[in-house]
Scaffold this active site. Structure first.
Site, PDB file in Angstrom:
ATOM      1  N   LYS A 133       0.835  -1.212   0.000  1.00 59.11           N
ATOM      2  CA  LYS A 133       0.000   0.000   0.000  1.00 59.11           C
ATOM      3  C   LYS A 133       0.867   1.259   0.000  1.00 59.11           C
ATOM      4  CE  LYS A 133      -2.086  -0.967   3.936  1.00 59.11           C
ATOM      5  NZ  LYS A 133      -1.383  -2.195   4.344  1.00 59.11           N
ATOM      6  N   ARG A 137      -8.792   1.221   9.887  1.00 58.31           N
ATOM      7  CA  ARG A 137      -8.363  -0.145  10.226  1.00 58.31           C
ATOM      8  C   ARG A 137      -9.485  -0.945  10.872  1.00 58.31           C
ATOM      9  NH1 ARG A 137      -2.714   0.472   9.341  1.00 58.31           N
ATOM     10  NH2 ARG A 137      -1.534  -1.061  10.484  1.00 58.31           N
ATOM     11  N   ARG A 176      11.676  -6.767   4.552  1.00 52.90           N
ATOM     12  CA  ARG A 176      11.553  -5.313   4.374  1.00 52.90           C
ATOM     13  C   ARG A 176      12.673  -4.591   5.132  1.00 52.90           C
ATOM     14  NH1 ARG A 176       5.851  -2.475   5.219  1.00 52.90           N
ATOM     15  NH2 ARG A 176       5.985  -3.150   7.367  1.00 52.90           N
ATOM     16  N   ARG A 181      12.131  -2.284  10.410  1.00 54.52           N
ATOM     17  CA  ARG A 181      11.154  -1.663  11.302  1.00 54.52           C
ATOM     18  C   ARG A 181      11.050  -2.526  12.541  1.00 54.52           C
ATOM     19  NH1 ARG A 181       5.603  -0.196   8.216  1.00 54.52           N
ATOM     20  NH2 ARG A 181       4.743  -1.050  10.118  1.00 54.52           N
ATOM     21  N   ARG A 202      -0.043  -8.568  14.139  1.00 55.64           N
ATOM     22  CA  ARG A 202      -0.570  -7.567  13.195  1.00 55.64           C
ATOM     23  C   ARG A 202      -1.511  -8.238  12.197  1.00 55.64           C
ATOM     24  NH1 ARG A 202       4.937  -5.528  11.188  1.00 55.64           N
ATOM     25  NH2 ARG A 202       3.820  -4.215   9.711  1.00 55.64           N
TER      26      ARG A 202
HETATM   27  P1  AMP Z   1       1.495   0.420   9.385  1.00 53.44           P
HETATM   28  O1  AMP Z   1       2.683   1.267   9.064  1.00 53.44           O
HETATM   29  O2  AMP Z   1       0.259   0.844   8.645  1.00 53.44           O
HETATM   30  O3  AMP Z   1       1.782  -1.047   9.220  1.00 53.44           O
HETATM   31  O4  AMP Z   1       1.167   0.674  10.927  1.00 53.44           O
HETATM   32  C1  AMP Z   1       2.091   0.348  11.945  1.00 53.44           C
HETATM   33  C2  AMP Z   1       1.387   0.350  13.285  1.00 53.44           C
HETATM   34  O5  AMP Z   1       0.865   1.658  13.565  1.00 53.44           O
HETATM   35  C3  AMP Z   1       0.177  -0.577  13.391  1.00 53.44           C
HETATM   36  O6  AMP Z   1       0.546  -1.906  13.722  1.00 53.44           O
HETATM   37  C4  AMP Z   1      -0.619   0.098  14.509  1.00 53.44           C
HETATM   38  O7  AMP Z   1      -0.066  -0.167  15.779  1.00 53.44           O
HETATM   39  C5  AMP Z   1      -0.395   1.574  14.210  1.00 53.44           C
HETATM   40  N1  AMP Z   1      -1.429   2.096  13.283  1.00 53.44           N
HETATM   41  C6  AMP Z   1      -1.234   2.532  12.003  1.00 53.44           C
HETATM   42  N2  AMP Z   1      -2.393   2.926  11.449  1.00 53.44           N
HETATM   43  C7  AMP Z   1      -3.352   2.738  12.399  1.00 53.44           C
HETATM   44  C8  AMP Z   1      -4.754   2.946  12.436  1.00 53.44           C
HETATM   45  N3  AMP Z   1      -5.439   3.404  11.378  1.00 53.44           N
HETATM   46  N4  AMP Z   1      -5.402   2.631  13.597  1.00 53.44           N
HETATM   47  C9  AMP Z   1      -4.747   2.182  14.665  1.00 53.44           C
HETATM   48  N5  AMP Z   1      -3.437   1.940  14.693  1.00 53.44           N
HETATM   49  C10 AMP Z   1      -2.723   2.219  13.566  1.00 53.44           C
END
Ligand code: AMP
Length: 214
Positions: free
Chosen positions: A16, A88, A127, A160, A171
């Site tokens: 994404k 989410r 990654r 990360r 996740r």
């Molecule tokens: P991502 O970079 O989208 O994989 O997000 C990394 C982490 O950030 C996730 O595992 C959540 O802990 C937090 N996070 C990101 N976007 C959201 C969201 N829309 N709602 C809640 N937590 C989020």
């Protein structure tokens, strides 16, 4: 031309962010990544970062009211955007609907990046990110030119902190339980469009552009 306001849906590692970066570079459609906003807050050690870190390290969702507030600030500013990693869950999606309705900035589409569970796990473990320019690499599919060093900055790439096996499992569990119901949510609104995300990034991008009419 019609304004473009999209949600990118799909599991972590679906590509994404990579695709949203391409749209931003080529068309100036602003990428709003809640994950990126939170990671920046964590690295700066702000109050938001202190709170978010606890959830992110466990692979859990940061509370909805915090997240919706962050997104609100961004969508107020821009006419065209891609929401990457938001919403989410259904509560966030409803919050987004209310917000966009008041701003008269309805979504023009929701793109679902369909990628197998196995592929996603493989990608997340491979990654790597440049700690300086934040460019994302994949040691298997999109490796840097020189061993684990950023092509642009020459800085050593890092993982990360949530790309470890235990957090990845959580996740993905959270994704299947809380985020997947959004497919039906947006299907009912006739906004959902699916892209095969198993292909190489450039192929995915070609299909994406076709789907959104660019
Ligand atoms: P991502 O970079 O989208 O994989 O997000 C990394 C982490 O950030 C996730 O595992 C959540 O802990 C937090 N996070 C990101 N976007 C959201 C969201 N829309 N709602 C809640 N937590 C989020």
């Amino acid at each position: 031309m019609e304004r473009i306001r999209l949600v990118f849906l799909g599991p972590p590692g679906a590509g994404k962010g990579t695709q949203a970066d391409k749209l931003q570079n080529d068309f100036g459609i602003v990428k709003v990544s809640t994950g990126d906003i939170l990671r920046e807050a964590v690295s700066k050690g702000t109050t938001l970062g202190e709170v978010a870190k606890i959830y992110m390290e466990r692979g859990e969702l940061v509370p909805d009211d915090i997240i919706i507030g962050l997104v609100r600030e961004k969508v107020l500013q821009f006419e065209q955007f891609v929401l990457d990693g938001f919403p989410r869950n259904v509560n966030q999606a409803e919050g987004l609907d209310r917000l966009l309705e008041t701003l008269n900035k309805g979504l023009t589409g929701v793109i679902y990046f369909d990628v197998s569970n196995e592929e996603v796990k493989k990608r997340l473990l491979a990654r790597r990110v440049c700690p300086s320019c934040k460019r994302v690499y994949n040691l298997i599919t999109e490796p840097p030119k020189n061993d684990e060093v950023c092509d642009v900055c020459g800085v050593k790439l890092v993982k990360r902190s949530d790309d470890n096996e235990e957090t990845i499992e959580n996740r993905l569990k959270v994704y299947y339980q809380q985020t997947l119901p959004l497919l039906e949510y947006y299907e009912r609104k006739a906004l959902l469009k699916k892209v095969d995300g198993n292909q190489p990034p450039d192929e995915v991008y070609k299909n994406l552009l076709k789907i959104i009419g660019l």
